[in-house]
Write a protein that holds these residues in place. Structure first.
Motif, PDB file in Angstrom:
ATOM      1  N   ALA A   1       0.837  -1.207   0.000  1.00  0.00           N
ATOM      2  CA  ALA A   1       0.000   0.000   0.000  1.00  0.00           C
ATOM      3  C   ALA A   1       0.873   1.259   0.000  1.00  0.00           C
ATOM      4  CB  ALA A   1      -0.939  -0.008   1.201  1.00  0.00           C
TER       5      ALA A   1
ATOM      6  N   VAL B   1       2.487   1.811  -3.433  1.00  0.00           N
ATOM      7  CA  VAL B   1       1.531   2.331  -4.417  1.00  0.00           C
ATOM      8  C   VAL B   1       1.288   3.816  -4.190  1.00  0.00           C
ATOM      9  CG1 VAL B   1      -0.854   2.220  -5.230  1.00  0.00           C
ATOM     10  CG2 VAL B   1       0.407   0.118  -4.837  1.00  0.00           C
ATOM     11  N   ARG B   2       1.166   4.207  -2.933  1.00  0.00           N
ATOM     12  CA  ARG B   2       0.891   5.623  -2.654  1.00  0.00           C
ATOM     13  C   ARG B   2       2.111   6.491  -2.958  1.00  0.00           C
ATOM     14  NH1 ARG B   2      -3.750   7.668  -1.248  1.00  0.00           N
ATOM     15  NH2 ARG B   2      -2.616   9.599  -1.151  1.00  0.00           N
TER      16      ARG B   2
ATOM     17  N   TYR C   1      -2.675  -0.697 -10.108  1.00  0.00           N
ATOM     18  CA  TYR C   1      -1.954  -0.647  -8.830  1.00  0.00           C
ATOM     19  C   TYR C   1      -2.764   0.047  -7.743  1.00  0.00           C
ATOM     20  CZ  TYR C   1       2.005  -2.696 -11.124  1.00  0.00           C
ATOM     21  OH  TYR C   1       2.804  -3.570 -11.787  1.00  0.00           O
ATOM     22  N   ILE C   2      -3.589   1.022  -8.130  1.00  0.00           N
ATOM     23  CA  ILE C   2      -4.445   1.654  -7.125  1.00  0.00           C
ATOM     24  C   ILE C   2      -5.405   0.618  -6.538  1.00  0.00           C
ATOM     25  CG2 ILE C   2      -6.346   3.314  -6.854  1.00  0.00           C
ATOM     26  CD1 ILE C   2      -4.775   5.207  -8.598  1.00  0.00           C
TER      27      ILE C   2
ATOM     28  N   GLY D   1      -3.344  -1.608  -4.302  1.00  0.00           N
ATOM     29  CA  GLY D   1      -3.028  -0.931  -3.042  1.00  0.00           C
ATOM     30  C   GLY D   1      -4.215  -0.986  -2.094  1.00  0.00           C
ATOM     31  N   ASN D   2      -5.395  -0.710  -2.642  1.00  0.00           N
ATOM     32  CA  ASN D   2      -6.596  -0.763  -1.812  1.00  0.00           C
ATOM     33  C   ASN D   2      -6.887  -2.188  -1.352  1.00  0.00           C
ATOM     34  OD1 ASN D   2      -8.379   1.829  -1.499  1.00  0.00           O
ATOM     35  ND2 ASN D   2      -7.366   1.990  -3.474  1.00  0.00           N
TER      36      ASN D   2
ATOM     37  N   LEU E   1      -4.792  -2.838   1.651  1.00  0.00           N
ATOM     38  CA  LEU E   1      -5.370  -2.212   2.848  1.00  0.00           C
ATOM     39  C   LEU E   1      -6.528  -3.049   3.379  1.00  0.00           C
ATOM     40  CD1 LEU E   1      -5.574   1.614   2.091  1.00  0.00           C
ATOM     41  CD2 LEU E   1      -3.975   0.392   3.559  1.00  0.00           C
TER      42      LEU E   1
ATOM     43  N   THR F   1     -11.994   5.553  -8.938  1.00  0.00           N
ATOM     44  CA  THR F   1     -12.378   5.960  -7.585  1.00  0.00           C
ATOM     45  C   THR F   1     -13.772   5.433  -7.248  1.00  0.00           C
ATOM     46  OG1 THR F   1     -11.081   7.943  -7.904  1.00  0.00           O
ATOM     47  CG2 THR F   1     -12.569   7.939  -6.026  1.00  0.00           C
TER      48      THR F   1
ATOM     49  N   VAL G   1     -13.560   1.852  -6.409  1.00  0.00           N
ATOM     50  CA  VAL G   1     -12.949   1.645  -5.094  1.00  0.00           C
ATOM     51  C   VAL G   1     -13.991   1.881  -3.990  1.00  0.00           C
ATOM     52  CG1 VAL G   1     -11.289   2.605  -3.447  1.00  0.00           C
ATOM     53  CG2 VAL G   1     -10.566   2.116  -5.783  1.00  0.00           C
TER      54      VAL G   1
HETATM   55  C1  NAG Z   1      -7.237   3.555  -2.930  1.00  0.00           C
HETATM   56  O1  NAG Z   1      -8.065   4.167  -3.861  1.00  0.00           O
HETATM   57  C2  NAG Z   1      -8.127   5.585  -3.793  1.00  0.00           C
HETATM   58  C3  NAG Z   1      -9.186   6.056  -4.765  1.00  0.00           C
HETATM   59  O2  NAG Z   1      -8.914   5.706  -6.096  1.00  0.00           O
HETATM   60  C4  NAG Z   1      -6.758   6.156  -4.061  1.00  0.00           C
HETATM   61  O3  NAG Z   1      -6.789   7.570  -4.003  1.00  0.00           O
HETATM   62  C5  NAG Z   1      -5.783   5.607  -3.044  1.00  0.00           C
HETATM   63  O4  NAG Z   1      -4.479   6.048  -3.313  1.00  0.00           O
HETATM   64  C6  NAG Z   1      -5.813   4.082  -3.059  1.00  0.00           C
HETATM   65  N1  NAG Z   1      -4.988   3.602  -1.951  1.00  0.00           N
HETATM   66  C7  NAG Z   1      -3.896   2.859  -2.124  1.00  0.00           C
HETATM   67  C8  NAG Z   1      -3.138   2.472  -0.927  1.00  0.00           C
HETATM   68  O5  NAG Z   1      -3.551   2.479  -3.221  1.00  0.00           O
END
Ligand code: NAG
Length: 324
Positions: free
Chosen positions: A49, A52-53, A63-64, A67-68, A71, A145, A148
């Motif tokens: 996570a 990715v951030r 990857y987003i 990353g989610n 989490l 988004t 997500v």
């Molecule tokens: C999870 O998704 C949000 C919305 O798209 C994004 O802004 C965020 O960076 C993501 N989190 C990770 C850890 O990838």
């Protein structure tokens, strides 16, 4: 008569989670084992996570979503494992009625969200590989988004009904759950009035969710694999294939164990077997997620090295300054 009966029915205020009954030394051993597993799971998923951030090169939908998903894995294990760890060390092993149902709600909602995320990730790969020319136009930042938010919230909305239904069953003792978490199946068996409606609603609900998401994922990857096989270049084939192979490994690990537990024919596995299958999807799958993704994926490995490599250097740098 009726009134006292009613009072009696309200008497269960807490449950006892037996966990894995064994000698105190064994309990300590289990504690150590699960503590290590839990720590590794948190570290691995948090690393993904953070990578990715922190790394702009990974700010793409794939990857987003990943990353989610990491989490989500953290939340998912945290809904059960800390309580399980505490129970290894505790002699009372009790959990209040409310905590028990809260654990059930969170564990299943996060689990359901994982199913949705696996669907969304499959859909993303389908678009990227089968519709590459339209991909950037369809999979915009807004859609990503939106997906997500949908993925995180869906389980929480869906699971309100089963949790409310099951928590309203009468529990009048015994209150001992032969499991390491508040799983609805042993919970329903503790209820002193057999309520077949609730049981059928719950089973139908699970079957519908699991078969629906699993079929969606299988169809997406079937289309992806067909497209990969038809690709002209070997390099393109290899890259697309290795990405999808890691996604599919996750899908089979997660859905395989859940299906074994909830929809296998003539479902009543012995309690000990049920616990082991539950360990697979509640503890082992979240542990494997970072391994599957970071060991197989060059971009992820490079990002982890960039993000954590520099941070480690930075810490060394700072400590040098302090020393000097
Ligand atoms: C999870 O998704 C949000 C919305 O798209 C994004 O802004 C965020 O960076 C993501 N989190 C990770 C850890 O990838």
């Amino acid at each position: 008569m009726n009134v006292s009966n009613q009072e009696h029915k309200l008497s269960v205020s807490h449950f006892i989670l037996m966990g894995f009954p064994s000698s105190p030394q064994r309990q300590l051993l289990y504690f150590g084992l699960f503590f290590v597993t839990y720590t590794l799971t948190l570290t691995g998923n948090a690393a993904i996570a953070c990578a990715v951030r922190a790394d702009r090169r990974l700010h793409t939908p794939m990857y987003i979503l990943l990353g989610n998903f990491s989490l989500l894995e953290i939340c998912y294990v945290t809904s059960t494992v800390p309580n399980m760890l505490a129970n290894f060390l505790s002699t009372s092993k009790s959990i209040s009625f409310v905590s028990c149902f809260a654990q059930f709600y969170f564990f299943f909602s996060f689990g359901c969200d994982e199913g949705f995320f696996l669907c969304i990730m499959a859909f993303d790969r389908y678009l990227a590989i089968c519709r590459p020319l339209h991909y950037p136009r369809i999979m915009t930042r807004q859609l990503c988004t939106g997906l997500v938010v949908f993925g995180w919230s869906c389980g929480f909305i869906l699971f309100i009904t089963p949790v409310v239904l099951i928590s309203r069953l009468p529990f009048c003792g015994p209150n001992i759950i032969n499991h390491f978490m508040c799983d609805p199946v042993p919970l329903m068996m503790l209820s002193c009035a057999e309520d077949t409606t609730t049981q059928s609603i719950y089973s139908a609900f699970n079957a519908f969710f699991m078969i629906g998401t699993f079929l969606f994922i299988l169809c997406s990857y079937a289309l992806v694999i067909l497209a990969v096989v038809r690709m002209p270049t070997a390099a393109g084939k290899h890259k697309a294939f290795s990405t999808c192979a890691s996604h599919l490994a996750m899908v089979f690990l997660f859905f395989g164990s859940i299906m074994l537990m909830y929809v296998s024919p003539g479902s009543r596995h012995p309690v000990e077997v049920q616990k082991i299958i539950t360990l697979f999807y509640s503890v082992i799958t979240p542990l494997c997620n970072p391994l599957i993704y970071s060991l197989r994926n060059k971009e992820m490995k490079a990002a982890l090295r960039r993000v954590f490599g520099t941070e480690i250097l930075f810490i060394k740098h700072k400590s040098n300054i302090v020393v000097i």
